[in-house]
Scaffold this motif. Structure first.
Motif, PDB file in Angstrom:
ATOM      1  N   SER A 203      17.873  -7.933  -9.745  1.00  0.00           N
ATOM      2  CA  SER A 203      19.223  -7.593 -10.197  1.00  0.00           C
ATOM      3  C   SER A 203      19.977  -8.881 -10.499  1.00  0.00           C
ATOM      4  O   SER A 203      19.462  -9.989 -10.265  1.00  0.00           O
ATOM      5  CB  SER A 203      19.976  -6.788  -9.133  1.00  0.00           C
ATOM      6  OG  SER A 203      21.198  -6.289  -9.650  1.00  0.00           O
ATOM      7  N   ARG A 204      21.197  -8.733 -10.982  1.00  0.00           N
ATOM      8  CA  ARG A 204      22.055  -9.896 -11.181  1.00  0.00           C
ATOM      9  C   ARG A 204      22.401 -10.502  -9.823  1.00  0.00           C
ATOM     10  O   ARG A 204      22.639  -9.789  -8.865  1.00  0.00           O
ATOM     11  CB  ARG A 204      23.340  -9.495 -11.917  1.00  0.00           C
ATOM     12  CG  ARG A 204      23.088  -8.979 -13.332  1.00  0.00           C
ATOM     13  CD  ARG A 204      24.379  -8.557 -14.024  1.00  0.00           C
ATOM     14  NE  ARG A 204      25.001  -7.413 -13.377  1.00  0.00           N
ATOM     15  CZ  ARG A 204      26.266  -7.358 -12.968  1.00  0.00           C
ATOM     16  NH1 ARG A 204      27.060  -8.409 -13.106  1.00  0.00           N
ATOM     17  NH2 ARG A 204      26.747  -6.272 -12.407  1.00  0.00           N
ATOM     18  N   ILE A 205      22.443 -11.821  -9.753  1.00  0.00           N
ATOM     19  CA  ILE A 205      22.791 -12.503  -8.503  1.00  0.00           C
ATOM     20  C   ILE A 205      24.306 -12.625  -8.437  1.00  0.00           C
ATOM     21  O   ILE A 205      24.897 -13.610  -8.889  1.00  0.00           O
ATOM     22  CB  ILE A 205      22.119 -13.895  -8.394  1.00  0.00           C
ATOM     23  CG1 ILE A 205      20.635 -13.811  -8.741  1.00  0.00           C
ATOM     24  CG2 ILE A 205      22.347 -14.475  -6.997  1.00  0.00           C
ATOM     25  CD1 ILE A 205      19.795 -13.006  -7.791  1.00  0.00           C
ATOM     26  N   VAL A 206      24.930 -11.589  -7.906  1.00  0.00           N
ATOM     27  CA  VAL A 206      26.374 -11.538  -7.708  1.00  0.00           C
ATOM     28  C   VAL A 206      26.627 -10.835  -6.375  1.00  0.00           C
ATOM     29  O   VAL A 206      25.757 -10.140  -5.844  1.00  0.00           O
ATOM     30  CB  VAL A 206      27.103 -10.777  -8.853  1.00  0.00           C
ATOM     31  CG1 VAL A 206      27.030 -11.540 -10.163  1.00  0.00           C
ATOM     32  CG2 VAL A 206      26.525  -9.378  -9.018  1.00  0.00           C
ATOM     33  N   GLY A 231      16.299 -12.173 -11.355  1.00  0.00           N
ATOM     34  CA  GLY A 231      17.594 -11.823 -11.930  1.00  0.00           C
ATOM     35  C   GLY A 231      18.401 -13.051 -12.296  1.00  0.00           C
ATOM     36  O   GLY A 231      18.207 -14.143 -11.738  1.00  0.00           O
ATOM     37  N   PRO A 232      19.342 -12.912 -13.233  1.00  0.00           N
ATOM     38  CA  PRO A 232      20.182 -14.039 -13.641  1.00  0.00           C
ATOM     39  C   PRO A 232      21.155 -14.446 -12.542  1.00  0.00           C
ATOM     40  O   PRO A 232      21.758 -13.587 -11.889  1.00  0.00           O
ATOM     41  CB  PRO A 232      20.928 -13.493 -14.869  1.00  0.00           C
ATOM     42  CG  PRO A 232      20.949 -12.014 -14.678  1.00  0.00           C
ATOM     43  CD  PRO A 232      19.656 -11.681 -13.981  1.00  0.00           C
ATOM     44  N   VAL A 288      18.014   0.075 -12.430  1.00  0.00           N
ATOM     45  CA  VAL A 288      16.940  -0.697 -11.813  1.00  0.00           C
ATOM     46  C   VAL A 288      16.289   0.094 -10.668  1.00  0.00           C
ATOM     47  O   VAL A 288      15.079  -0.042 -10.421  1.00  0.00           O
ATOM     48  CB  VAL A 288      17.478  -2.073 -11.326  1.00  0.00           C
ATOM     49  CG1 VAL A 288      18.403  -1.926 -10.123  1.00  0.00           C
ATOM     50  CG2 VAL A 288      16.326  -3.021 -11.021  1.00  0.00           C
ATOM     51  N   ILE A 289      17.068   0.953  -9.999  1.00  0.00           N
ATOM     52  CA  ILE A 289      16.505   1.805  -8.943  1.00  0.00           C
ATOM     53  C   ILE A 289      15.540   2.823  -9.558  1.00  0.00           C
ATOM     54  O   ILE A 289      14.430   3.035  -9.063  1.00  0.00           O
ATOM     55  CB  ILE A 289      17.631   2.521  -8.174  1.00  0.00           C
ATOM     56  CG1 ILE A 289      18.543   1.497  -7.491  1.00  0.00           C
ATOM     57  CG2 ILE A 289      17.044   3.488  -7.140  1.00  0.00           C
ATOM     58  CD1 ILE A 289      19.804   2.098  -6.898  1.00  0.00           C
ATOM     59  N   VAL A 290      15.975   3.431 -10.656  1.00  0.00           N
ATOM     60  CA  VAL A 290      15.119   4.407 -11.347  1.00  0.00           C
ATOM     61  C   VAL A 290      13.856   3.731 -11.863  1.00  0.00           C
ATOM     62  O   VAL A 290      12.749   4.271 -11.737  1.00  0.00           O
ATOM     63  CB  VAL A 290      15.890   5.076 -12.500  1.00  0.00           C
ATOM     64  CG1 VAL A 290      14.964   5.973 -13.321  1.00  0.00           C
ATOM     65  CG2 VAL A 290      17.064   5.884 -11.963  1.00  0.00           C
TER      66      VAL A 290
END
Length: 370
Positions: A203-206, A231-232, A288-290
């Motif tokens: 995922s995005r790194i936030v 992830g970015p 992303v979960i799906v």
């Protein structure tokens, strides 16, 4: 054939815009042949200034979608109106509420030309996403003054509909979930290695995606595991905090940052792992979960997503963030699973995907919407 013009902050080949580009790609594929889809988007990657494509402001054709990438100056009303007028869409479909540089000209065009307007905030109005409320609440009240009365808001989860009804009670708010990627469920089973279980975070790194919490959980695991992060890196300060945690990990926890994954390679990457660890603060859908579930990679997630029924069918774990010990227990259970138990989990996962993720009703509802 009716034309639908989709306005959004970013689209492929950009990699860092998360779920919305996937949502739109899946929608256009599902309704291919029923509508002419056009996308107008920004010609840049998220949080970057350099152009995404050298050849902008012309129509590109991909997945049977016409896509035009615009520089920031082209979103001013005069130029934007000229582009939209050339298409003459029957519906404007806006994929953000707070990206004001693309939202305001779209709303003004819809209002002036009396074009049907649908706004999909894509989770931006969920409580977990409403940071800096001192900026966003005045913006919401301002938008209420300029929104056309016949604007329709789309929520893709029950939680998002609740937020829309709170902020926009005088407008029509409909529940219509996102469409999954058209991927065939694989028949083969991933062989789980008993000596080292492989976990993935993608995922995005936030802060919202809660990687730091995942790392904090792993510090309490005594078995050997591999945890790969994809992830970015959008929030450098947050990544610094995560890196400090990574540096303090015990020797039995092997952690690697593996970079950004293109949308086309997501399934192939998930195939390499035993479990997806994703304790997100909130997701209105969670593509992303799906994608993990469809790729036969069972999930260990927070209960702040629409997928909590995985607990009922025993195809994964959806747990409250307030109960860290439950995450530790789930990971230990995942590690100790033998191949037979893991195969049963995969079978339950496939059943869940077939029954709860894929359905033709949503496709028909989108057709009626447009």
């Amino acid at each position: 054939m009716k034309k639908v013009l989709i306005i959004q902050a970013g689209f492929f080949p950009a990699k860092n815009y998360g779920g919305p580009p996937v949502s739109i790609k899946n929608l256009c594929l599902a309704l291919d042949g029923l509508f002419d889809f056009y996308i107008v988007t920004q010609n840049k990657e998220l949080h970057e200034k350099e152009p995404l494509l050298a050849n902008n402001n012309i129509w590109h054709y991909m997945w049977n979608i016409n896509v035009k990438y615009l520089n920031a100056k082209d979103f001013f009303p005069y130029k934007f109106n000229k582009i939209v007028s050339e298409i003459r869409p029957s519906t404007l479909y806006l994929q953000s509420f707070f990206s004001f540089k693309i939202v305001i000209p779209t709303i003004l065009y819809a209002k002036k030309n009396k074009v049907k307007l649908i706004i999909a905030p894509r989770g931006e109005l969920l409580s977990g996403a409403l940071k800096k409320k001192w900026k966003k609440i005045p913006y919401i009240y301002f938008m209420k003054l300029i929104l056309p009365k016949n604007t329709l808001f789309q929520g893709t989860s029950a939680e998002e509909i609740k937020s829309l009804n709170f902020f926009f009670p005088k407008w029509d708010n409909i529940f219509l979930k996102n469409l999954p990627s058209p991927i065939d469920l694989q028949s083969s089973y991933h062989k789980k290695k008993n000596n080292t279980t492989k976990f993935i975070f993608l995922s995005r790194i936030v802060k919202k995606k809660n990687l730091k919490f995942a790392l904090d959980i792993l510090k309490d695991i005594s078995e050997n595991i591999i945890f790969d992060i994809y992830g970015p890196i959008e929030d450098l300060n947050y990544w610094k905090q995560c890196s400090e945690l990574i540096a303090s990990m015990p020797e039995n926890i092997s952690i690697n940052y593996c970079g950004v994954v293109s949308n086309e390679d997501v399934t192939k990457v998930f195939n390499q792992y035993d479990f997806f660890l994703f304790p997100t603060y909130s997701e209105n859908y969670g593509h992303v979960i799906v994608e993990a579930m469809v790729s036969n990679c069972p999930v260990i997630i927070s209960d702040n997503t629409p997928w909590n029924d995985i607990n009922i069918v025993k195809s994964g774990f959806a747990l409250p963030l307030s109960e860290k010990e439950l995450f530790v227990n789930a990971i230990n259970k995942a590690i100790k699973m033998d191949q037979q138990e893991y195969n049963k989990l995969i079978m339950n996962n496939r059943r869940f995907v077939r029954e709860f993720v894929y359905d033709d009703v949503s496709v028909e509802m989108y057709r009626e919407l447009f």
